[in-house]
Design a protein around this motif. Structure first.
Motif, PDB file in Angstrom:
ATOM      1  N   GLU A 142       0.814  -1.211   0.000  1.00 40.17           N
ATOM      2  CA  GLU A 142       0.000   0.000   0.000  1.00 40.17           C
ATOM      3  C   GLU A 142       0.849   1.264   0.000  1.00 40.17           C
ATOM      4  OE1 GLU A 142      -2.863  -0.152   3.142  1.00 40.17           O
ATOM      5  OE2 GLU A 142      -4.202  -1.477   1.995  1.00 40.17           O
ATOM      6  N   PHE A 143       2.031   1.224   0.623  1.00 36.49           N
ATOM      7  CA  PHE A 143       2.907   2.395   0.620  1.00 36.49           C
ATOM      8  C   PHE A 143       3.232   2.787  -0.816  1.00 36.49           C
ATOM      9  CE2 PHE A 143       7.059   4.381   0.411  1.00 36.49           C
ATOM     10  CZ  PHE A 143       6.987   5.350   1.396  1.00 36.49           C
ATOM     11  N   PHE A 144       3.555   1.806  -1.645  1.00 31.02           N
ATOM     12  CA  PHE A 144       3.952   2.083  -3.022  1.00 31.02           C
ATOM     13  C   PHE A 144       2.745   2.347  -3.915  1.00 31.02           C
ATOM     14  CE2 PHE A 144       7.176  -0.598  -1.064  1.00 31.02           C
ATOM     15  CZ  PHE A 144       8.306   0.177  -1.259  1.00 31.02           C
ATOM     16  N   GLU A 145       1.688   1.553  -3.765  1.00 30.81           N
ATOM     17  CA  GLU A 145       0.531   1.709  -4.636  1.00 30.81           C
ATOM     18  C   GLU A 145      -0.149   3.059  -4.439  1.00 30.81           C
ATOM     19  OE1 GLU A 145      -2.004  -1.614  -3.949  1.00 30.81           O
ATOM     20  OE2 GLU A 145      -0.784  -3.006  -5.132  1.00 30.81           O
ATOM     21  N   SER A 146      -0.264   3.519  -3.184  1.00 31.40           N
ATOM     22  CA  SER A 146      -0.936   4.795  -2.931  1.00 31.40           C
ATOM     23  C   SER A 146      -0.169   5.948  -3.565  1.00 31.40           C
ATOM     24  CB  SER A 146      -1.094   5.027  -1.426  1.00 31.40           C
ATOM     25  OG  SER A 146       0.170   5.109  -0.781  1.00 31.40           O
ATOM     26  N   ARG A 147       1.140   5.898  -3.525  1.00 29.71           N
ATOM     27  CA  ARG A 147       1.949   6.975  -4.110  1.00 29.71           C
ATOM     28  C   ARG A 147       2.013   6.869  -5.628  1.00 29.71           C
ATOM     29  NH1 ARG A 147       2.636   6.128   0.826  1.00 29.71           N
ATOM     30  NH2 ARG A 147       3.436   7.689   2.292  1.00 29.71           N
ATOM     31  N   GLU A 148       2.011   5.642  -6.119  1.00 30.40           N
ATOM     32  CA  GLU A 148       2.004   5.484  -7.572  1.00 30.40           C
ATOM     33  C   GLU A 148       0.708   6.004  -8.167  1.00 30.40           C
ATOM     34  OE1 GLU A 148       2.651   1.996 -10.967  1.00 30.40           O
ATOM     35  OE2 GLU A 148       3.045   1.567  -8.854  1.00 30.40           O
ATOM     36  N   ARG A 149      -0.413   5.776  -7.495  1.00 31.13           N
ATOM     37  CA  ARG A 149      -1.697   6.311  -7.980  1.00 31.13           C
ATOM     38  C   ARG A 149      -1.680   7.835  -8.007  1.00 31.13           C
ATOM     39  NH1 ARG A 149      -3.893   2.094  -4.744  1.00 31.13           N
ATOM     40  NH2 ARG A 149      -4.214   3.584  -3.032  1.00 31.13           N
ATOM     41  N   LYS A 150      -1.017   8.427  -7.033  1.00 29.64           N
ATOM     42  CA  LYS A 150      -1.019   9.884  -6.898  1.00 29.64           C
ATOM     43  C   LYS A 150       0.014  10.557  -7.791  1.00 29.64           C
ATOM     44  CE  LYS A 150      -0.984  13.459  -3.278  1.00 29.64           C
ATOM     45  NZ  LYS A 150      -0.886  13.696  -1.806  1.00 29.64           N
ATOM     46  N   TYR A 151       1.215   9.959  -7.891  1.00 30.27           N
ATOM     47  CA  TYR A 151       2.321  10.632  -8.568  1.00 30.27           C
ATOM     48  C   TYR A 151       2.768   9.972  -9.867  1.00 30.27           C
ATOM     49  CZ  TYR A 151       2.788  12.649  -3.886  1.00 30.27           C
ATOM     50  OH  TYR A 151       2.553  13.274  -2.687  1.00 30.27           O
ATOM     51  N   GLY A 152       2.379   8.720 -10.083  1.00 28.93           N
ATOM     52  CA  GLY A 152       2.881   7.992 -11.236  1.00 28.93           C
ATOM     53  C   GLY A 152       3.897   6.946 -10.814  1.00 28.93           C
ATOM     54  N   PRO A 153       4.428   6.154 -11.768  1.00 27.17           N
ATOM     55  CA  PRO A 153       5.300   5.018 -11.422  1.00 27.17           C
ATOM     56  C   PRO A 153       6.673   5.409 -10.905  1.00 27.17           C
ATOM     57  CG  PRO A 153       5.146   5.268 -13.804  1.00 27.17           C
ATOM     58  CD  PRO A 153       4.147   6.204 -13.214  1.00 27.17           C
ATOM     59  N   VAL A 154       7.097   6.655 -11.171  1.00 29.04           N
ATOM     60  CA  VAL A 154       8.368   7.152 -10.629  1.00 29.04           C
ATOM     61  C   VAL A 154       8.047   8.318  -9.707  1.00 29.04           C
ATOM     62  CG1 VAL A 154      10.617   8.147 -11.166  1.00 29.04           C
ATOM     63  CG2 VAL A 154       9.614   6.478 -12.720  1.00 29.04           C
ATOM     64  N   PHE A 155       8.453   8.203  -8.442  1.00 25.92           N
ATOM     65  CA  PHE A 155       8.150   9.284  -7.495  1.00 25.92           C
ATOM     66  C   PHE A 155       9.250   9.391  -6.458  1.00 25.92           C
ATOM     67  CE2 PHE A 155       6.034   5.424  -6.010  1.00 25.92           C
ATOM     68  CZ  PHE A 155       6.408   5.346  -4.676  1.00 25.92           C
ATOM     69  N   LYS A 156       9.274  10.525  -5.789  1.00 25.06           N
ATOM     70  CA  LYS A 156      10.266  10.728  -4.740  1.00 25.06           C
ATOM     71  C   LYS A 156       9.617  10.563  -3.374  1.00 25.06           C
ATOM     72  CE  LYS A 156      10.047  15.839  -4.285  1.00 25.06           C
ATOM     73  NZ  LYS A 156       9.282  16.301  -5.467  1.00 25.06           N
ATOM     74  N   THR A 157      10.440  10.133  -2.434  1.00 23.69           N
ATOM     75  CA  THR A 157      10.040  10.008  -1.042  1.00 23.69           C
ATOM     76  C   THR A 157      11.301  10.217  -0.206  1.00 23.69           C
ATOM     77  OG1 THR A 157       8.980   8.564   0.597  1.00 23.69           O
ATOM     78  CG2 THR A 157      10.284   7.494  -1.103  1.00 23.69           C
ATOM     79  N   HIS A 158      11.247   9.887   1.060  1.00 17.46           N
ATOM     80  CA  HIS A 158      12.419  10.036   1.932  1.00 17.46           C
ATOM     81  C   HIS A 158      12.397   8.870   2.905  1.00 17.46           C
ATOM     82  CE1 HIS A 158      15.230  11.696   4.891  1.00 17.46           C
ATOM     83  NE2 HIS A 158      15.523  12.667   4.050  1.00 17.46           N
ATOM     84  N   LEU A 159      13.372   7.941   2.746  1.00 15.41           N
ATOM     85  CA  LEU A 159      13.380   6.728   3.550  1.00 15.41           C
ATOM     86  C   LEU A 159      14.734   6.527   4.213  1.00 15.41           C
ATOM     87  CD1 LEU A 159      11.608   4.264   1.051  1.00 15.41           C
ATOM     88  CD2 LEU A 159      10.579   5.405   3.035  1.00 15.41           C
ATOM     89  N   PHE A 160      14.715   6.173   5.479  1.00 10.02           N
ATOM     90  CA  PHE A 160      15.923   5.809   6.223  1.00 10.02           C
ATOM     91  C   PHE A 160      17.007   6.881   6.121  1.00 10.02           C
ATOM     92  CE2 PHE A 160      13.882   1.870   4.743  1.00 10.02           C
ATOM     93  CZ  PHE A 160      13.477   1.390   5.972  1.00 10.02           C
ATOM     94  N   GLY A 161      16.576   8.130   6.258  1.00  7.46           N
ATOM     95  CA  GLY A 161      17.538   9.227   6.338  1.00  7.46           C
ATOM     96  C   GLY A 161      18.003   9.778   5.016  1.00  7.46           C
TER      97      GLY A 161
END
Length: 454
Positions: free
Chosen positions: A37-56
């Motif tokens: 769900e973390f990936f699918e929710s963002r892919e629906r919103k931003y497309g298959p390539v998106f930015k986030t911030h993980l583990f610093g």
């Protein structure tokens, strides 16, 4: 950091909160058993390539197959390995995980003296004997068994025999617990504060390293006196083998690489094997085809003759079952790399220093890569198999998992011993599989055993 610095814009998305970014959201999705769900929710919103911030670190999530191909085929050109700081601290900087270039090549050469296909021929018989003993003692027709727990115990015994010639069950249990604590903190925030999971894991790591120190000291003496052989197990190989440059490993490097291989070789195999057992129970036609393959192999053996590497290579349908299980429930969430230069991908800029994350969940359940994706179909791996770079349980390119062949041996040999003795059914068909951090049935996968001998 602004988009004005770059010829192409940054990918869309959110970097979340300062420092932690979206790491807590990601960890929550795993702990609630819905990591996709973390990936699918963002892919629906931003497309298959998106930015986030993980583990610093700011992170670009890439799209399969093109994004995965890019990061696997451009190692040390555009990207290099990257791991959460928690893994770096718990496993160690001198493990193969974190090495690059010529140094990584030298260490891989040493490890393949033990893990390569030819070397594994020496260990299949030992693996066969230990798994056979475990199944005969613990799997009882008419009873129930927690299959995941049983698999973990059996494969832990195999790993410690092959890695350290450690057969004493008490000593194995003394190492099993600190490894369990370390495993469960691999992707926690690296807060070494008393009471935190990471602090407990660091204490577990110190305990493991102290035990390995004593083992290394004793093994070196045994090698010098002739009580141990250079090919006896992984520890002997690492103490004796040299890289292409003629140099061997230091004691610290040996310890860290053993920790790396235990975590990779034991826990991922336990996960993939348990998932295979689950889906075999849910698909009777799969069980029938699997049993047919193993009965043919058993009929070709003399009474009491152990399996060989040639037998494992005949288990083609068996391995397709394991592969399909790993498609349904990937043992891990994905692969991480770090950009070593600015470069363009899919019309966006990936800045130097940013992470790239390739998620299994962006391809494994998608119809365009896997028709009838919700159906368990091992034969989808026949012939050329899936679209290249759409299925990556062992990574890819020059950094492909060095323990791939060992995992295959363990899974196939275990399935041989149970499918030639039993049929089984799930006690709880609705049991959840959680990511903790590897895929694991929440209740240990209890199954009901029915006798079905040759």
């Amino acid at each position: 950091m602004t988009q004005k610095r770059y010829a192409k814009p940054l990918p869309p998305g959110s970097l979340g909160l300062p420092f932690v970014g979206e790491t807590l959201h990601f960890l929550h999705s795993m702990k609630t058993n819905r990591p996709w769900e973390f990936f699918e929710s963002r892919e629906r919103k931003y497309g298959p390539v998106f930015k986030t911030h993980l583990f610093g670190s700011p992170t670009v999530v890439v799209n399969p197959p093109d994004g995965l191909k890019l990061i696997f085929t451009n190692h040390n050109k555009l990207v290099r390995g990257s791991w959460p700081s928690s893994i770096r601290k718990l496993v160690g900087e001198r493990s193969l995980f974190f090495m690059e270039g010529d140094e990584a090549k030298r260490f891989r050469h040493i490890l393949l003296a033990f893990l390569g296909p030819e070397a594994l021929q020496r260990y299949v018989g030992r693996t066969h004997a230990m798994i056979q003993k475990h199944v005969e003692e613990n799997w009882i027709a008419g009873g129930e068994i927690k299959a995941y727990q049983s698999v973990k115990e059996a494969l832990f015994a195999v790993i410690y025999d092959l890695f350290l010639s450690l057969a004493d069950e008490k000593e194995q249990q003394e190492l099993l617990e600190p490894f369990r604590v370390v495993l469960h903190a691999l992707i926690e925030l690296p807060i070494d504060f008393p009471g935190t999971a990471f602090s407990k894991a660091m204490a577990g790591r110190r305990e493991i390293m102290a035990k390995l120190d004593r083992m290394i000291e004793q093994r070196r003496l045994d090698l010098q006196s002739g009580k141990a052989s250079a090919q006896q197990d992984l520890l002997s190989v690492l103490l004796v083998a040299k890289g292409e440059d003629g140099r061997g490993m230091t004691d610290e490097e040996i310890k860290q690489n053993i920790v790396m291989l235990v975590l990779g070789g034991h826990d991922t195999s336990s996960s993939s094997l348990a998932i295979a057992i689950k889906y075999i129970a849910e698909n009777p036609s799969c069980y029938d085809e699997l049993r047919k393959e193993h009965l043919e192999i058993a009929a070709s053996k003399k009474a009491g003759e152990p399996l060989s590497i040639a037998d494992v290579r005949r288990m083609k349908y068996t391995w397709r079952v394991v592969q399909e299980g790993m498609r349904f429930v990937p043992p891990t969430t994905g692969v991480i790399r770090r950009a070593i230069v600015d470069f363009e991908m899919d019309g966006y800029t990936v800045p130097q220093g940013w992470q790239l994350f390739g998620s299994m969940y962006q391809s494994n359940k998608k119809e365009k890569f896997f028709p009838e994706a919700e159906s368990f179909k091992p034969d989808r791996f026949l012939g050329t198999g899936p679209v290249p770079y759409s299925y990556i349980p062992f990574g890819g390119g020059p950094r492909m998992c060095p323990g791939y062949e060992l995992a295959k041996v363990q899974d196939c040999v275990f399935l041989h011993h149970i499918v030639t003795r039993f049929k089984w059914s799930l006690c709880d068909p609705d049991e959840i599989v959680q990511m903790a951090p590897l895929a694991a049935p929440l209740k240990g996968l209890p199954i009901k055993l029915t006798s079905n001998p040759i």
